[in-house]
Write an enzyme that holds these catalytic residues in place. Structure first.
Site, mmCIF file in Angstrom:
data_model
loop_
_atom_site.group_PDB
_atom_site.id
_atom_site.type_symbol
_atom_site.label_atom_id
_atom_site.label_comp_id
_atom_site.label_asym_id
_atom_site.label_seq_id
_atom_site.Cartn_x
_atom_site.Cartn_y
_atom_site.Cartn_z
ATOM 1 N N GLY A 71 0.817 -1.219 0.000
ATOM 2 C CA GLY A 71 0.000 0.000 0.000
ATOM 3 C C GLY A 71 0.844 1.259 0.000
ATOM 4 O O GLY A 71 2.061 1.217 0.178
ATOM 5 N N ASP A 246 4.315 -4.161 -7.426
ATOM 6 C CA ASP A 246 3.698 -2.965 -6.847
ATOM 7 C C ASP A 246 4.283 -1.699 -7.463
ATOM 8 O O ASP A 246 3.805 -0.603 -7.180
ATOM 9 C CB ASP A 246 3.880 -2.941 -5.319
ATOM 10 C CG ASP A 246 5.320 -3.150 -4.903
ATOM 11 O OD1 ASP A 246 5.894 -4.188 -5.261
ATOM 12 O OD2 ASP A 246 5.895 -2.260 -4.241
#
Ligand code: AMP
Ligand code: MG
Length: 492
Positions: A71, A246
């Site tokens: 995240g 990511d």
């Protein structure tokens, strides 16, 4: 499940270090002089009306292994701007404080890494490589503690925040986290959102796309854009350094500038990332293969949504074919040829790349010089060890130049046509690792002139600029092994 609302954490001071007036103008900002209130927003001290800042949730495969939830640990999206042409740009601060995804880290970024992101993303844009952009670079007036070499000697460094700009920062990992946790409804809704906002050609009911094929066709498009992006990386000698899933954009943009680097001596095995030094997973020559591996992870994440699994496999095949075609097209242009599709052309390029490696030849300097100089003169100009060429290698170079001259002559084009094609694809100026480091060292001492001079020359990387010879020079020997100039850690 896709994001968390979060406010930036205020900082002591807002000090403008770089401002992208051209981009600001496109975004409708007062281009020349950002107002104080604007700077306060861009450093995270204030939120403008209508902004609803958030951090995105994503996971990722790091160095080949599933790493679970990651995240935006220090990136905070302020909001989106709609431009006059109807398109949307997301404004995102990097280093604006902790978020629910910060884990044990501080949510901040140091000047050296923020400056490198600003510098390189703008250089890439000018080079014609798909990338996120940078609007501003602000010092925070606060220290950030980092153990730069991971050797137990943490130090306080100046903090800085980049405001990044892109239509979206959605990554492969945004999909992977939902798939890994079997959150199929959010997975579908995220994909529908991405399609609606950024790929309207695959929206429900869009012409030419059967409903059952929409997701697989979208994936194929992501494969195509990724292929184009990586082919450009190979063309300009860019090494991303941390191609974790990511750090891969579904829009096919270069994102997350960390321990990236630029090839100097041509060396496919080179990686700028010290964390990657042993495995070399993310070295220059592996990038096309790694992008494919990453796309396969995205395909896996889409499996629950796609009936026809073979269609996803077709997407991966499309990546291979697109990359091969783009790579061939771009390297043909680097050689000044209209194409490299004759049977003997594959060997022509492969033999050149092998010779470049043997002679430790600066990729940027060599290709640019090839258009203007006699063969051997180009090698002498660009090689880091010109005296090391033995008689056999010199003969191999001569043989290659003879083949190349013959091949070019067979096209029957005027030399100027060839040179123009080469000059449009072979930059003179790239943000060499040591040039970035010099700009960082000066900025750390409060002198921003070197940064601004470098940014200015990199705005026109294909155009020879008077008085800018130093930016187009071979890397000096002192920079060969100096930290920041040849090797970078992930500490940022
Ligand atoms: P990167 O390797 O920079 O792409 O980062 C990998 C993950 O670590 C991402 O989830 C980042 O948000 C997070 N991260 C990196 N640096 C920090 C930091 N200083 N504070 C919080 N999270 C961070
Ligand atoms: Mg990242």
């Amino acid at each position: 499940m896709c994001y968390s609302l979060v406010q930036p954490t205020p900082v002591r001071d807002a000090q403008l270090l770089a401002w992208n007036a051209a981009l600001a103008q496109q975004l409708g900002f007062d281009a020349l002089a950002p107002e104080v209130s604007c700077l306060q927003v861009l450093v995270g001290n204030a939120v403008a009306p209508g902004m609803r800042p958030y951090a995105a949730r994503y996971g990722g495969h790091q160095f080949g292994n599933w790493a679970g939830q990651l995240g935006d640990g220090r990136a905070i999206t302020l909001g989106e701007l709609r431009l006059p042409d109807g398109s949307v740009r997301e404004l995102q601060l990097k280093g604006a404080g902790q978020t629910p995804y910060s884990r044990f880290a501080d949510g901040r970024a140091v000047l050296r890494s923020s400056l490198r992101e600003y510098l390189c993303s703008e250089a890439m844009h000018a080079l014609g490589v798909p990338t996120t952009r940078a609007l501003s670079l602000l010092g925070t007036g606060e220290g950030v503690v980092r153990d730069m070499f991971y050797d137990g000697r943490p130090e306080s460094e100046p903090g800085a925040i980049v405001c990044r700009v892109a239509p979206s920062f959605v990554r492969f990992g945004n999909f992977e986290i939902h798939a890994a946790l079997q959150e199929h409804d959010p997975l579908r809704r995220l994909l529908e959102w991405v399609i609606r906002h950024h790929f309207p050609q695959f929206a429900p009911g869009a012409a030419d796309v059967a409903d059952s094929r929409r997701y697989a066709d979208w994936f194929r498009e992501v494969c195509e854009r990724t292929a184009v992006m990586v082919a450009h990386w190979m063309r300009v000698g860019f090494v991303h350094g941390v191609m974790n899933t990511d750090n891969m954009s579904v829009l096919g943009l270069t994102i997350d500038y960390g321990p990236y680097g630029w090839l100097e001596g041509y060396e496919p095995g080179w990686t700028p990332n010290t964390t990657d030094a042993s495995g070399r997973r993310y070295c220059y020559g592996n990038q096309p293969q790694i992008a494919l591996w990453n796309l396969a992870r995205l395909a896996s994440a889409l499996m629950p949504l796609v009936e026809d699994k073979a269609a996803l496999q077709d997407g991966l095949e499309h990546y291979r074919a697109t990359f091969a075609a783009q790579h061939q097209r771009l390297f043909a242009a680097k050689l000044g040829l209209p194409s490299l599709d004759r049977p003997e052309d594959e060997a022509l390029l492969a033999d050149l790349l092998r010779l470049l490696q043997v002679a430790e030849t600066d990729m940027t300097l060599f290709f640019r010089a090839l258009g203007n100089l006699d063969g051997r003169a180009a090698v002498a100009l660009a090689s880091y060890s010109p005296d090391a060429l033995d008689a056999q290698q010199a003969a191999q170079w001569d043989a290659w130049f003879a083949r190349y001259a013959q091949r070019a002559a067979e096209e029957g084009e005027a030399p100027e046509v060839r040179r123009e094609r080469m000059n449009a694809h072979n930059p003179i100026y790239v943000p060499r690792n040591y040039l970035a480091q010099q700009a960082i060292d000066a900025a750390t001492q409060g002198d921003l002139d070197p940064l601004h001079a470098l940014l200015r020359v990199l705005e026109r990387p294909y155009t020879e600029q008077a008085g800018c010879e130093a930016f187009a020079a071979k890397r000096p020997e002192w920079a060969r092994h100096k930290p920041g100039c040849s090797a970078l850690s992930c500490s940022s």
